[in-house]
Design an enzyme around this catalytic site. Structure first.
Site, PDB file in Angstrom:
ATOM      1  N   SER A 117       0.830  -1.211   0.000  1.00 32.67           N
ATOM      2  CA  SER A 117       0.000   0.000   0.000  1.00 32.67           C
ATOM      3  C   SER A 117       0.860   1.254   0.000  1.00 32.67           C
ATOM      4  O   SER A 117       1.980   1.264   0.523  1.00 32.67           O
ATOM      5  CB  SER A 117      -0.892   0.003   1.247  1.00 32.67           C
ATOM      6  OG  SER A 117      -1.537   1.244   1.412  1.00 32.67           O
ATOM      7  N   TYR A 141      -2.189   0.312  10.039  1.00 28.82           N
ATOM      8  CA  TYR A 141      -2.339  -0.325   8.729  1.00 28.82           C
ATOM      9  C   TYR A 141      -1.081  -0.136   7.893  1.00 28.82           C
ATOM     10  O   TYR A 141      -0.524  -1.098   7.350  1.00 28.82           O
ATOM     11  CB  TYR A 141      -3.548   0.237   7.995  1.00 28.82           C
ATOM     12  CG  TYR A 141      -3.634  -0.213   6.560  1.00 28.82           C
ATOM     13  CD1 TYR A 141      -3.965  -1.532   6.248  1.00 28.82           C
ATOM     14  CD2 TYR A 141      -3.359   0.662   5.514  1.00 28.82           C
ATOM     15  CE1 TYR A 141      -4.023  -1.959   4.927  1.00 28.82           C
ATOM     16  CE2 TYR A 141      -3.419   0.245   4.191  1.00 28.82           C
ATOM     17  CZ  TYR A 141      -3.748  -1.066   3.911  1.00 28.82           C
ATOM     18  OH  TYR A 141      -3.794  -1.483   2.604  1.00 28.82           O
ATOM     19  N   LYS A 145       1.665  -3.083   6.657  1.00 27.07           N
ATOM     20  CA  LYS A 145       2.030  -3.358   5.268  1.00 27.07           C
ATOM     21  C   LYS A 145       3.541  -3.255   5.068  1.00 27.07           C
ATOM     22  O   LYS A 145       4.135  -4.036   4.313  1.00 27.07           O
ATOM     23  CB  LYS A 145       1.295  -2.404   4.326  1.00 27.07           C
ATOM     24  CG  LYS A 145      -0.168  -2.744   4.131  1.00 27.07           C
ATOM     25  CD  LYS A 145      -0.331  -4.090   3.456  1.00 27.07           C
ATOM     26  CE  LYS A 145      -1.764  -4.417   3.139  1.00 27.07           C
ATOM     27  NZ  LYS A 145      -1.906  -5.709   2.431  1.00 27.07           N
TER      28      LYS A 145
END
Length: 325
Positions: A117, A141, A145
């Site tokens: 991402s 998040y 990643k």
């Protein structure tokens, strides 16, 4: 031989499944349906309902279907929510990726494409993001990643001298939109396109978060890339890995130019035929003026390019959502 797609019943994963099949590669899907939909998996594609946290399930699935590689799309993808649910985010995205890699090792599978991402970069203060820009994620998040990318790197180093070293690449993307199949659409409650679609379908007026940013029209500029282009890049990456061709550890799947929220809203009105003027809400904390990535490396190696105009992105997503409505 076949490729396993984790999260293959989700919005992006289901498009990857279709792109693999179109390229003559047999897809196999593992998905726990926490955010995916069984109906998104095409008829005839083997579908195993289960979690990537179940290593035995992954190993048995890989062995049963003669899996050659994994496209690892499954994950908890909500950056904002990850701040409230960091432990869940790390379980799904860090533990999950570790277990996928462990299952691959047990099953003798040595190729993996990881869906990463743009969140690994956080809020960079440069107008054009390149692959080697410092990584400063600002959410659990984004951190999860980035750790996923590290896991692939470290397992690659650990197996480099073996007979079957891990071959891997991570694909970082930003705002994925549109639809490549009328039966598959974005169901996320946190993404701009589905938020606007749902409000229009409900007869409500969409909202823009701030209109005083340092951009040409005052609204944020972001990378918006069509989901079918994203899926195609995953397939080319898988083919390069399987063919033993050189490949970079990571690629930014960027648009090079970006689109403003106002440009998106204008396209929404044009395509849907619903004339509206967005409400202007407050800025979201920490929202940068502009984040756009170059896709030069991916264009060189993965046949990456933007094949859709903004109106085509909106139209494909709108038609798919209306079909399901």
């Amino acid at each position: 031989m076949s490729w396993l797609v984790t999260g293959g019943a989700g919005y992006i994963g289901a498009h990857v499944v279709r792109a693999l099949a179109a390229a003559g590669i047999d897809p196999v899907v593992v998905d726990d349906l926490s955010s995916g939909h069984a109906g998104f998996v095409p008829e005839g594609v083997p579908f195993v309902q289960g979690t990537i946290l179940d290593k035995d399930l992954l190993v048995s699935t890989m062995r049963e279907h003669g899996v050659e590689g994994v496209i690892h799309v499954a994950g908890f993808k909500y950056a904002g929510v990850s701040v409230q649910r960091p432990l869940h985010t790390y379980e799904q995205n860090v533990d999950g990726t570790r277990i996928v890699l462990a299952a691959m090792a047990d099953a003798g599978v040595h190729n993996i494409v990881f869906s990463s991402s743009a969140a690994v970069f956080g809020t960079p203060d440069v107008p054009l993001v390149v692959e080697d820009l410092p990584k400063r994620p600002t959410s659990p998040y984004g951190e999860s990643k980035l750790i996923g990318e590290w896991l692939l790197r470290d397992q690659g180093v650990a197996t480099a001298a073996s007979d079957s070293p891990l071959r891997h690449t991570s694909l970082r993307y930003f705002n994925v939109v549109g639809s490549g199949d009328p039966s598959v659409y974005d169901t996320s409650p946190h993404n701009l396109f589905p938020i606007v679609f749902e409000r229009l379908l409900a007869g409500e007026t969409p909202q823009t978060n701030g209109d005083d940013y340092d951009t040409e029209d005052g609204t944020n500029v972001r990378d918006y890339v069509h989901v079918a282009d994203i899926a195609a890049a995953h397939v080319v990456a898988a083919q390069r890995l399987a063919g033993g061709e050189p490949i970079e550890p990571a690629y930014n799947l960027g648009s090079q130019n970006g689109l403003s929220v106002k440009q998106i809203m204008d396209a929404m009105a044009r395509v849907t035929g619903i004339d509206f003027t967005p409400k202007i809400g407050p800025r979201r904390p920490g929202d940068p003026d502009r984040i756009v990535a170059t896709g030069e490396l991916a264009a060189r190696d993965l046949d990456w390019r933007n094949r859709y105009t903004v109106d085509e992105m909106v139209r494909s997503g709108w038609e798919a959502r209306r079909t399901a409505h």
